[in-house]
Design a protein around this motif. Structure first.
Motif, mmCIF file in Angstrom:
data_model
loop_
_atom_site.group_PDB
_atom_site.id
_atom_site.type_symbol
_atom_site.label_atom_id
_atom_site.label_comp_id
_atom_site.label_asym_id
_atom_site.label_seq_id
_atom_site.Cartn_x
_atom_site.Cartn_y
_atom_site.Cartn_z
ATOM 1 N N GLU A 149 0.887 -1.209 -0.102
ATOM 2 C CA GLU A 149 0.093 0.161 -0.140
ATOM 3 C C GLU A 149 0.726 1.507 0.144
ATOM 4 O O GLU A 149 0.649 2.122 -0.641
ATOM 5 C CB GLU A 149 -0.913 -0.162 1.209
ATOM 6 C CG GLU A 149 -1.798 1.304 1.512
ATOM 7 C CD GLU A 149 -2.634 1.581 0.375
ATOM 8 O OE1 GLU A 149 -2.987 0.877 -0.389
ATOM 9 O OE2 GLU A 149 -3.096 2.732 0.266
ATOM 10 N N ARG A 164 1.065 4.242 -2.918
ATOM 11 C CA ARG A 164 0.837 5.689 -2.331
ATOM 12 C C ARG A 164 1.945 6.553 -2.733
ATOM 13 O O ARG A 164 1.902 7.592 -3.335
ATOM 14 C CB ARG A 164 0.657 6.061 -0.812
ATOM 15 C CG ARG A 164 -0.731 5.383 -0.292
ATOM 16 C CD ARG A 164 -1.014 5.903 1.033
ATOM 17 N NE ARG A 164 -1.682 4.922 1.816
ATOM 18 C CZ ARG A 164 -2.141 4.984 3.058
ATOM 19 N NH1 ARG A 164 -1.309 6.297 3.912
ATOM 20 N NH2 ARG A 164 -2.866 4.317 3.763
ATOM 21 N N TRP A 221 1.735 9.687 -5.350
ATOM 22 C CA TRP A 221 2.266 11.156 -4.953
ATOM 23 C C TRP A 221 3.539 11.444 -6.076
ATOM 24 O O TRP A 221 3.537 12.581 -6.491
ATOM 25 C CB TRP A 221 2.708 11.067 -3.626
ATOM 26 C CG TRP A 221 3.463 12.251 -3.428
ATOM 27 C CD1 TRP A 221 2.912 13.499 -3.042
ATOM 28 C CD2 TRP A 221 4.906 12.515 -3.599
ATOM 29 N NE1 TRP A 221 4.148 14.229 -2.998
ATOM 30 C CE2 TRP A 221 5.198 14.189 -3.328
ATOM 31 C CE3 TRP A 221 6.218 11.718 -3.745
ATOM 32 C CZ2 TRP A 221 6.524 14.454 -3.184
ATOM 33 C CZ3 TRP A 221 7.353 12.322 -3.672
ATOM 34 C CH2 TRP A 221 7.409 13.620 -3.531
#
Ligand code: NAD
Length: 322
Positions: free
Chosen positions: A302, A306, A310
């Motif tokens: 995860e 992420r 970003w």
């Protein structure tokens, strides 16, 4: 609370500042915008909260004891969070004096400023590197930690020991948090996850040191920040605490996760292992769970997804500004 936060413009410091402001604290951020990596990235890190009414940025050095004493007094700070450091294992091998001057003398100067101003609450950043190539896996806080493999690791262990002395002599409440490779948005550009992501996105070869079997415990920034916050609220006595992620993964596995998130395979340039690098980091988190209720929540899969999301957004944002 009014918190003096050293290293506020850095990767972890800027995330911590956001969280401290969000929950209502006042933050006096001290940072010298050191050149370990591009200082403009640090201005970018603090851009979102630079004008916040409960935030003040002071550009200065932790080794300037008069400045730190003045800040502690003038702002009536009750707590210090000490994140400022000359970071990086490999640069500490090439520039050991600079690393020790900031990390050991700088920590001493900060402790002295706290002593003369009667501020006795400190949460400070230590590192999993203090464990060296320990055979006791997972690493526990009561392991010996007396065979550091780099000046950086030695400086972090020295900081912990200095802190103990101030706890003993003056009754300071101190938590030294041993962070395990922290990653997430705004990660330092020279760190592996940032570098690999950049190289993969630009379709450049990735340089890997060793044979790919070295393993690290990676901690998503959200978990690290929660660990620091909990340590601030639970400060009592002297504590050494591992603040790590849920699991350790090998370099091979890490690259596969980034490849999946970016969407294509890497070309790998294999290089020999680097002096000072450790073979494995692996955290026993039971003491941190017991003392401060710390439990990491973001899995490496995860967290990498992420981070890559970003990274692509940040890249797109910067391209539109060119
Ligand atoms: N990021 C990680 O994976 C990791 C792992 C273990 C420990 N740590 C520790 O956590 C802390 C924060 O790390 P980071 O990754 O955010 O690094 P960072 O380099 O992004 O942040 C450190 C900040 O300290 C500032 N600084 C350096 N020397 C200073 C000085 N003399 N006076 C004032 N400010 C100074 C720098 O300008 C920088 O903004 C450090 O103490 C580091 O050793 C980080």
């Amino acid at each position: 609370m009014t918190i003096l936060l050293t290293g506020a413009a850095g990767f972890i410091g800027s995330h911590l500042t956001e969280q401290l402001l969000a929950v209502g604290h006042q933050v006096i951020g001290l940072d010298n915008f050191d050149d370990q990596y591009d200082p403009y990235r640090k201005y970018d890190n603090i851009h979102a909260f630079a004008e916040h009414p409960r935030f003040e940025l002071i550009k200065g050095d932790i080794r300037d004891q008069a400045l730190v004493s003045d800040l502690l007094k003038r702002h009536a700070c009750d707590t210090v969070v000490h994140l400022a450091a000359r970071t990086g294992v490999r640069t500490s091998v090439t520039e050991p004096a600079r690393c020790l001057d900031v990390n050991v003398n700088g920590t001493l100067s900060l402790l002295e400023a706290m002593r003369v101003t009667n501020v006795g609450r400190l949460v400070m950043a230590s590192s999993s590197s203090v464990y060296g190539n320990s055979n006791n896996v997972p690493f526990r806080e009561d392991d010996s930690a007396n065979q550091p493999l780099s000046p950086y690791a030695m400086s972090k262990r020295s900081g912990e020991l200095l802190a103990y002395t101030y706890h003993h002599l003056y009754g300071f409440d101190i938590a030294c948090l041993r962070f395990f490779t922290v990653y997430g948005p705004r990660q330092r550009p020279e760190m592996a996850i940032s570098r690999f992501t950049e190289q993969l996105i630009n379709e450049q070869p990735i340089t890997l040191f060793g044979d790919g079997t070295t393993a690290r415990n990676y901690t998503y920034i959200h978990d690290t920040v929660m660990g620091i916050l909990r340590a601030i609220y639970c400060l009592s006595g002297y504590n050494l605490l591992n603040v790590g992620g849920p699991t350790s993964v090998t370099l091979h596995e890490l690259v596969q996760l980034i490849e999946r998130a970016v969407g294509h395979k890497a070309t790998i340039d294999w290089q020999p292992a680097q002096p000072g690098d450790v073979v494995l980091t692996c955290a026993d988190l039971s003491l941190a769970a017991e003392r401060i209720g710390y439990r990491p929540t973001v899995s490496i899969d995860e967290g990498i997804n992420r981070f890559v999301r970003w990274y692509k957004q940040d890249l797109a944002k910067n391209e539109t500004h060119i």
